[in-house]
Design an enzyme around this catalytic site. Structure first.
Site, mmCIF file in Angstrom:
data_model
loop_
_atom_site.group_PDB
_atom_site.id
_atom_site.type_symbol
_atom_site.label_atom_id
_atom_site.label_comp_id
_atom_site.label_asym_id
_atom_site.label_seq_id
_atom_site.Cartn_x
_atom_site.Cartn_y
_atom_site.Cartn_z
ATOM 1 N N LEU A 181 1.087 -1.252 0.104
ATOM 2 C CA LEU A 181 0.313 -0.159 -0.207
ATOM 3 C C LEU A 181 0.431 1.390 0.096
ATOM 4 C CD1 LEU A 181 -2.601 -1.082 2.900
ATOM 5 C CD2 LEU A 181 -2.994 -1.105 -0.078
ATOM 6 N N GLY A 182 1.819 0.845 0.680
ATOM 7 C CA GLY A 182 2.677 2.310 0.649
ATOM 8 C C GLY A 182 4.488 2.034 1.501
ATOM 9 N N GLY A 212 7.505 4.430 4.260
ATOM 10 C CA GLY A 212 7.533 5.525 5.472
ATOM 11 C C GLY A 212 8.664 5.004 5.897
ATOM 12 N N GLY A 244 9.165 1.653 7.617
ATOM 13 C CA GLY A 244 8.736 0.537 7.506
ATOM 14 C C GLY A 244 7.494 0.476 5.746
ATOM 15 N N SER A 245 7.068 -0.699 5.830
ATOM 16 C CA SER A 245 6.594 -0.724 4.690
ATOM 17 C C SER A 245 5.012 -1.267 4.758
ATOM 18 C CB SER A 245 6.554 -1.175 3.752
ATOM 19 O OG SER A 245 7.979 -1.007 2.647
ATOM 20 N N ASP A 286 5.859 13.790 13.663
ATOM 21 C CA ASP A 286 5.719 13.302 12.429
ATOM 22 C C ASP A 286 4.637 13.480 11.394
ATOM 23 O OD1 ASP A 286 7.419 12.652 9.605
ATOM 24 O OD2 ASP A 286 7.299 10.941 10.133
#
Length: 815
Positions: A521-522, A524, A527-528, A638
């Site tokens: 899905l994405g 950052g 992690g993934s 963040d």
């Protein structure tokens, strides 16, 4: 022969003595008295002679309109301001400094607003048990209002203390104090009862009430909407002095904490609590959720200690979750909308008031609607198992479950059916649908539009007459394999635990539901994220953490803490996995992805101003919860559009807040050593100063600029220098008083200019150089919702620094 006075005679004598004692002391100290020449206004207050109670202008706690004020009585010595009686429940005033509580010319107690109009009067409160002030008298009676140390506000004739004209104890709100009567006058039919607040910050009469049962004077009855009884505490037992359905009362009575009186004579019937020790602060309240709470103030703990709660089960309260919803005792929150429905008032649900319930996503087509396309003409049904069936069903003849389903489809008013030998149909909105706690519940089929459910056509196959032995063996092997995989998959279903703990997944479970982590899905900084589907078709997001060095024991301890954090604007953590060095988190899946895709993507549909503003408010509420409502202040560290996710209704949810908790104070060193967009980092990050929650406030301000403009604050390439840095431009236009110059002319009519100005002010205040100049997230919520106003902020120096580096978005920040 001498006679023994009954309870009502003693009560009258006690009231006379209290009034006589109060009047005799007025010449020495009138702090407890209101007269026509001595009204109450502004921050003035009455204090009872024993210092126990106070009366004055009162504003409910945070969450409600800051301009709504009421005349209230509260405990004078309790550090948490706790109102026990409110006069003008349905008519708040906005300016206490220019309002007055005074005695009118006809001897009534009245509340005047700033326009000198009467908004509340003791004459307008019906009471058939007490004499009424004679409004037609040409000579005004000299009356006084006295606040007694029992919490009773008494209006009486100054020359005759026993001549009681009106008293607050005969007009209860949501609280019963010692010596207050809950009952009714048999001659006039007038009753005294408790009525809940509408919600936590609105004291106007709500849906729930408690009164003496008119059919059986020996018990209380709880009512919804003044019509439907949903609970009783059982009959009063004269031997124990308690109610049969409330065993918690018995030890309190046996320990001489209080006595409970039940009086039933020719004139009246009532219940009354008497405290044996006047230093004990006791109260019984019915809250906005329909439950009554008996509490005692514990001074050493500075809190109200709960002794008993009735009804104990939240779901026992009639229609607590409203229409087309489901109540689950073990869930937080306890209410949820049924499949195919959404909250009618999301803001009310956020405040904990679920009474408005849910509404359909898609209207029913109904079989009789011949104008609908053939494929969508017939509605479908969604089955729910192990539930307590809703109220107000009707039985109809049916030989089978198919006949029962057909009977529901043939009536456009039918919203659900259930069949267990008997066919039950619901022709009304569903109310009081609950999870069954003991597993003995029934099944119900909820009627939905066909588009709400996937196609369930079953393919029919012809039976093969001759099957070779090899194919039989192969079929059996496949069947065994499917059963094995299904059994393994069921291990990944989230357990329903009463204590609310997170689900613990096996690594193999997560491999199975994510198909070997194949659908990404994405990704950052930490992690993934991969898409997963549980056996019950629930879609989840599985995050594989990278670079986390915590041991298993510490990781599990952190998970137990994060698992208790629940808020509608925070992505919900469903479970976790700790396997060797692998650390994974399982989150709810957000259908509309991250905010940046909707704000900045070229092919994405634009968000309306109204939706963007609600997203800004929602993010602020989520951060306010992390900063101010959790046991420990959690700094996200963040905040940026990529970490704001949107659900199917575009409700914003802050993601990755758990990582700040996991990484602790070392997070500051981790963040400053990685590569990222410097446009969201507060100045104190760069300077190496200690980080507080105001660092999140700065990041939120930069995010808010992007929500307003729908473009990056810091952009790459030629586009970055195409126009003035937007935050600086906003600050300049605020000072000039002209925010329309940088808006798209085609969208001006769709934008609420007051909301725009508030958002711009908040953004500029958030990015001030000094932490002390930035508002808290709680204050930001109040400002954005229009309850608090702020002035024009100065232009922060740090914005100019960011503007100069706008051509270099990707910046490496060294530790």
């Amino acid at each position: 022969m001498a006679t023994t006075p009954d309870a009502s005679s003693w009560a009258a004598l006690l009231l006379f003595l209290l009034l006589h004692g109060s009047l005799s002391r007025r010449t020495a100290d009138a702090a407890d008295t209101i007269t026509a020449s001595r009204p109450l206004s502004g921050n003035q207050k009455l204090v009872s002679q024993g210092d126990k109670f106070a009366l004055g202008f009162y504003r409910p706690g945070t969450g409600g309109p800051l301009s709504n004020w009421y005349i209230a009585i509260w405990y004078n010595k309790v550090s948490i301001q706790t109102a026990v009686w409110i006069a003008n429940r349905e008519a708040p005033i906005s300016n206490p400094d220019e309002s007055q509580l005074t005695i009118s010319q006809d001897g009534a107690l009245i509340l005047l607003n700033q326009s000198k109009s009467v908004v509340w009067s003791s004459n307008n409160v019906h009471n058939a048990t007490l004499p009424h002030v004679n409004n037609s008298s040409k000579e005004a009676m000299t009356t006084v209002a006295v606040l007694l140390n029992t919490g009773n506000l008494v209006l009486s004739d100054a020359s005759n203390a026993s001549h009681v004209l009106w008293q607050s104890f005969d007009h209860l709100t949501d609280t019963q104090l010692p010596n207050m009567k809950i009952g009714w006058n048999k001659a006039t039919g007038a009753s005294t009862r408790l009525v809940s607040w509408r919600n936590h910050y609105d004291p106007s009469p709500g849906l729930f009430s408690v009164e003496m049962d008119p059919g059986d004077n020996s018990q209380y009855v709880f009512l919804w909407n003044n019509s439907i009884p949903y609970f009783t505490g059982g009959k009063y037992d004269r031997n124990t002095g308690a109610f049969s359905g409330i065993p918690e009362m018995t030890p309190m009575i046996s320990n001489s904490m209080y006595t409970f009186q039940y009086v039933d004579n020719d004139r009246e019937a009532y219940f009354m609590v008497t405290i044996k020790d006047d230093s004990i602060f006791f109260r019984l309240t019915i809250d906005a959720s329909g439950q009554t709470r008996s509490t005692v103030w514990m001074e050493d703990r500075k809190e109200w200690m709960l002794f008993f709660l009735q009804p104990k089960a939240k779901c026992a309260v009639y229609s607590m979750c409203g229409l087309f919803s489901r109540c689950a005792e073990s869930a937080l929150p306890p209410c949820s909308c049924l499949k195919g429905f959404h909250e009618q008032s999301p803001s009310s649900w956020i405040s904990g008031n679920y009474a408005k319930g849910c509404v359909r996503n898609v209207d029913l087509q109904c079989r009789s609607n011949s104008s609908a396309p053939k494929k969508t003409r017939e509605d479908k049904f969604y089955m729910m198992n192990n539930v307590r069936l809703p109220d107000w069903s009707r039985g109809v003849p049916a030989e089978s479950v198919g006949d029962c389903k057909a009977a529901c489809l043939d009536n456009c008013s039918c919203s659900a059916y259930s069949y267990n030998g008997t066919c039950l149909l619901w022709y009304t909105d569903l109310v009081n649908l609950q999870d069954s706690l003991d597993g003995s519940g029934d099944s119900i089929f909820i009627r939905l539009a066909a588009s709400e459910l996937p196609d369930s056509k079953i393919k029919k196959w012809r039976v093969v007459s001759i099957i070779v032995g090899g194919l039989v063996a192969l079929a059996c092997g496949v069947t065994a394999c499917i059963c094995f995989l299904r059994k393994r998959a069921m291990q990944a279903v989230l357990p329903s635990t009463a204590d609310g703990r997170l689900a613990t997944f096996k690594y193999s479970d997560l491999q199975l539901i994510t198909k070997g982590f194949s659908e990404k899905l994405g990704s950052g900084s930490f992690g993934s994220v991969f898409k997963g589907v549980l056996p019950d078709k629930t879609v989840v997001a599985v995050k594989k953490l990278e670079g986390l060095r915590q041991g298993e024991k510490q990781f599990r301890a952190e998970m137990s803490t994060i698992g208790t954090i629940h808020h509608i604007n925070l992505v919900r953590l469903l479970g976790f996995c700790s396997h060797g060095v692998q650390r994974l988190l399982v989150y709810e899946h957000m259908q509309n992805g991250s905010l940046d895709h909707h704000l900045f993507a070229k092919n994405a549909g634009g968000l309306s101003w109204s939706r963007r503003y609600q997203i800004a408010v929602g993010v602020a509420k989520g951060l306010a919860y992390l900063h101010e409502k959790c046991r420990d202040c959690i700094i996200h560290c963040d905040i940026k559009p990529e970490n704001i996710l949107l659900d199917a209704s575009f409700v914003p949810k802050v993601a990755d807040f758990g990582l700040a908790k996991l990484l602790g104070r070392d997070f500051s060193r981790v963040l400053t050593s990685m590569r990222g967009t410097i446009g969201y980092l507060a100045p104190e990050w760069i300077s190496g100063m200690a980080i507080t929650s105001k660092a999140d406030v700065f990041s939120y301000g930069m995010l808010l600029f992007e929500i307003i403009s729908q473009r990056r604050n810091v952009e790459k390439g030629e586009q970055a220098g195409a126009s003035m840095f937007f935050p600086v431009l906003t600050a300049k236009k605020l000072l000039e008083g002209d925010l329309l110059l940088f808006l798209d002319p085609e969208s001006v009519d769709e934008i609420d200019l007051e909301e725009l100005e508030r958002a711009c002010k908040v953004a500029c205040w958030c990015v001030q150089d000094a932490e002390s100049s930035r508002p808290s997230m709680g204050e930001i919520v109040q400002i954005l919702e229009g309850f608090v106003d702020v002035g024009i902020p100065p232009i922060p120096r740090y914005l100019h620094v960011l503007a100069e580096s706008a051509d270099h978005a990707e910046i490496s920040v060294s530790e």
